[in-house]
Design an enzyme around this catalytic site. Structure first.
Site, PDB file in Angstrom:
ATOM      1  N   ASP A  62      33.175  47.473   5.640  1.00  0.00           N
ATOM      2  CA  ASP A  62      32.232  47.445   4.514  1.00  0.00           C
ATOM      3  C   ASP A  62      31.584  46.063   4.421  1.00  0.00           C
ATOM      4  OD1 ASP A  62      30.864  48.439   2.288  1.00  0.00           O
ATOM      5  OD2 ASP A  62      32.455  47.895   0.899  1.00  0.00           O
ATOM      6  N   ARG A 107      14.404  52.942   0.559  1.00  0.00           N
ATOM      7  CA  ARG A 107      15.523  52.124   0.070  1.00  0.00           C
ATOM      8  C   ARG A 107      16.807  52.376   0.874  1.00  0.00           C
ATOM      9  NH1 ARG A 107      16.717  53.677  -5.602  1.00  0.00           N
ATOM     10  NH2 ARG A 107      18.144  51.919  -5.495  1.00  0.00           N
ATOM     11  N   LYS A 108      16.772  53.351   1.771  1.00  0.00           N
ATOM     12  CA  LYS A 108      17.996  53.711   2.511  1.00  0.00           C
ATOM     13  C   LYS A 108      18.103  52.876   3.785  1.00  0.00           C
ATOM     14  CE  LYS A 108      17.690  58.462   0.942  1.00  0.00           C
ATOM     15  NZ  LYS A 108      17.436  59.859   1.343  1.00  0.00           N
TER      16      LYS A 108
HETATM   17  C1  LIG Z   1      28.796  43.609  -3.471  1.00  0.00           C
HETATM   18  C2  LIG Z   1      27.575  43.700  -2.647  1.00  0.00           C
HETATM   19  C3  LIG Z   1      26.750  42.493  -2.565  1.00  0.00           C
HETATM   20  C4  LIG Z   1      25.499  42.738  -1.832  1.00  0.00           C
HETATM   21  C5  LIG Z   1      24.653  41.552  -1.702  1.00  0.00           C
HETATM   22  C6  LIG Z   1      24.411  41.208  -0.322  1.00  0.00           C
HETATM   23  C7  LIG Z   1      25.443  40.360   0.180  1.00  0.00           C
HETATM   24  C8  LIG Z   1      25.499  40.420   1.629  1.00  0.00           C
HETATM   25  C9  LIG Z   1      26.875  40.586   2.105  1.00  0.00           C
HETATM   26  C10 LIG Z   1      27.385  41.922   1.709  1.00  0.00           C
HETATM   27  C11 LIG Z   1      28.771  42.179   2.146  1.00  0.00           C
HETATM   28  C12 LIG Z   1      29.483  42.974   1.127  1.00  0.00           C
HETATM   29  C13 LIG Z   1      29.534  44.393   1.416  1.00  0.00           C
HETATM   30  C14 LIG Z   1      30.202  45.104   0.314  1.00  0.00           C
HETATM   31  C15 LIG Z   1      29.249  46.078  -0.274  1.00  0.00           C
HETATM   32  C16 LIG Z   1      29.884  46.816  -1.360  1.00  0.00           C
HETATM   33  O1  LIG Z   1      31.060  47.060  -1.359  1.00  0.00           O
HETATM   34  S1  LIG Z   1      28.877  47.336  -2.632  1.00  0.00           S
HETATM   35  C17 LIG Z   1      30.067  48.019  -3.764  1.00  0.00           C
HETATM   36  C18 LIG Z   1      30.290  49.481  -3.587  1.00  0.00           C
HETATM   37  N1  LIG Z   1      29.133  50.265  -3.910  1.00  0.00           N
HETATM   38  C19 LIG Z   1      28.683  50.408  -5.158  1.00  0.00           C
HETATM   39  O2  LIG Z   1      29.209  49.858  -6.123  1.00  0.00           O
HETATM   40  C20 LIG Z   1      27.511  51.301  -5.338  1.00  0.00           C
HETATM   41  C21 LIG Z   1      27.677  52.171  -6.581  1.00  0.00           C
HETATM   42  N2  LIG Z   1      26.570  53.138  -6.642  1.00  0.00           N
HETATM   43  C22 LIG Z   1      25.417  52.807  -7.249  1.00  0.00           C
HETATM   44  O3  LIG Z   1      25.259  51.760  -7.855  1.00  0.00           O
HETATM   45  C23 LIG Z   1      24.299  53.826  -7.152  1.00  0.00           C
HETATM   46  O4  LIG Z   1      24.839  55.099  -6.905  1.00  0.00           O
HETATM   47  C24 LIG Z   1      23.288  53.477  -6.010  1.00  0.00           C
HETATM   48  C25 LIG Z   1      23.981  53.455  -4.635  1.00  0.00           C
HETATM   49  C26 LIG Z   1      22.617  52.120  -6.304  1.00  0.00           C
HETATM   50  C27 LIG Z   1      22.213  54.556  -5.947  1.00  0.00           C
HETATM   51  O5  LIG Z   1      21.716  54.749  -7.247  1.00  0.00           O
HETATM   52  P1  LIG Z   1      20.142  54.719  -7.563  1.00  0.00           P
HETATM   53  O6  LIG Z   1      19.608  53.344  -7.364  1.00  0.00           O
HETATM   54  O7  LIG Z   1      19.972  55.334  -8.906  1.00  0.00           O
HETATM   55  O8  LIG Z   1      19.468  55.597  -6.457  1.00  0.00           O
HETATM   56  P2  LIG Z   1      19.526  57.198  -6.215  1.00  0.00           P
HETATM   57  O9  LIG Z   1      18.193  57.724  -6.657  1.00  0.00           O
HETATM   58  O10 LIG Z   1      20.767  57.816  -6.789  1.00  0.00           O
HETATM   59  O11 LIG Z   1      19.654  57.231  -4.626  1.00  0.00           O
HETATM   60  C28 LIG Z   1      18.585  56.777  -3.811  1.00  0.00           C
HETATM   61  C29 LIG Z   1      18.586  57.652  -2.582  1.00  0.00           C
HETATM   62  O12 LIG Z   1      19.834  57.439  -1.885  1.00  0.00           O
HETATM   63  C30 LIG Z   1      20.550  58.671  -1.750  1.00  0.00           C
HETATM   64  N3  LIG Z   1      21.974  58.412  -1.959  1.00  0.00           N
HETATM   65  C31 LIG Z   1      22.535  57.708  -2.947  1.00  0.00           C
HETATM   66  N4  LIG Z   1      23.875  57.705  -2.832  1.00  0.00           N
HETATM   67  C32 LIG Z   1      24.147  58.449  -1.738  1.00  0.00           C
HETATM   68  C33 LIG Z   1      25.351  58.816  -1.083  1.00  0.00           C
HETATM   69  N5  LIG Z   1      26.546  58.425  -1.550  1.00  0.00           N
HETATM   70  N6  LIG Z   1      25.275  59.586   0.017  1.00  0.00           N
HETATM   71  C34 LIG Z   1      24.057  59.977   0.510  1.00  0.00           C
HETATM   72  N7  LIG Z   1      22.883  59.640  -0.067  1.00  0.00           N
HETATM   73  C35 LIG Z   1      22.935  58.897  -1.176  1.00  0.00           C
HETATM   74  C36 LIG Z   1      20.009  59.559  -2.860  1.00  0.00           C
HETATM   75  O13 LIG Z   1      20.182  60.928  -2.535  1.00  0.00           O
HETATM   76  C37 LIG Z   1      18.551  59.140  -2.899  1.00  0.00           C
HETATM   77  O14 LIG Z   1      17.877  59.776  -1.830  1.00  0.00           O
HETATM   78  P3  LIG Z   1      16.342  60.323  -2.002  1.00  0.00           P
HETATM   79  O15 LIG Z   1      16.406  61.299  -3.134  1.00  0.00           O
HETATM   80  O16 LIG Z   1      15.506  59.091  -2.347  1.00  0.00           O
HETATM   81  O17 LIG Z   1      16.025  60.907  -0.669  1.00  0.00           O
END
Ligand SMILES: CCCCCCCCCCCCCCCC(=O)SCCNC(=O)CCNC(=O)[C@H](O)C(C)(C)COP(=O)(O)OP(=O)(O)OC[C@H]1O[C@@H](n2cnc3c(N)ncnc32)[C@H](O)[C@@H]1OP(=O)(O)O
Length: 158
Positions: A62, A107-108
């Protein structure tokens, strides 16, 4: 040639954060839009005697795939990640890491990555990251890394 990123990750990241004493020790560098790195796991990451826990490998993935956001210059979050465990992940060995973006569709961000022990493929992963605005992280009330200021302001509906 290695390139220095304009952005850096959270110093408290559990994968690579230099200020986090419990970090997994992920170390990365960048070559263009590709990420390279290494990690050395030890007994703290054990799943069976001498072998890494699959969850540690998944967490490394991740972090590794997320690092591609930096050369892409797009903040984002993991929406989904799949890790295929292909070979033994031995503790006490320096594993090499590589990740890249396979495709961008609005955005994907479709990321891929591999972990190897020498020539042996240990694990490979695919993940969907979604590009978000930096304001995505404001709800925690914690200050964001300084280098994230003004990052990725063009994300829609984030
Ligand atoms: C902490 C990070 C720092 C980053 C800064 C950079 C730092 C650089 C180093 C990074 C290194 C770290 C890496 C750790 C990275 C994490 O661990 S991040 C933490 C874990 N993830 C999260 O907390 C995400 C939680 N989920 C969310 O906040 C929201 O569900 C999301 C992902 C932002 C999407 O929500 P939304 O913005 O309302 O967008 P939404 O309309 O639902 O989805 C957009 C599109 O994506 C698709 N989609 C969304 N989710 C899914 C899914 N699960 N499966 C398939 N399609 C999906 C939708 O179907 C939609 O498709 P279209 O209809 O446009 O064709």
């Amino acid at each position: 040639m290695h390139s220095a990123p304009a952005r850096t990750h959270d110093p408290m990241c559990m994968g690579c954060g230099h200020a986090n004493p419990g970090n997994l020790g992920v170390r990365v560098w960048f070559e263009g839009q590709r990420v390279h790195g290494e990690v050395l796991l030890d007994e703290r990451h054990s799943g069976a005697p001498g072998y890494a826990h699959g969850g540690a490998i998944a967490a490394i993935m991740d972090d590794l795939l997320g690092q591609v956001l930096i050369p892409l210059d797009r903040p984002g979050v993991t929406a989904t990640i799949t890790v295929d465990f292909r070979g033994p992940a031995l503790l006490g060995r320096t594993l090499s890491l590589e990740s890249w973006c396979e495709k961008i569709d609005g955005r994907k961000l479709h990321m891929r990555g591999e972990i190897r022990d020498g020539d042996t493929l240990v694990a490979e992963a695919r993940a969907l990251f979604i590009h978000v605005d930096v304001s995505h992280w404001e709800a925690s009330g914690q200050p964001l890394p300084e280098s994230w200021q003004g990052w990725g302001g063009e994300a829609q509906n984030a």
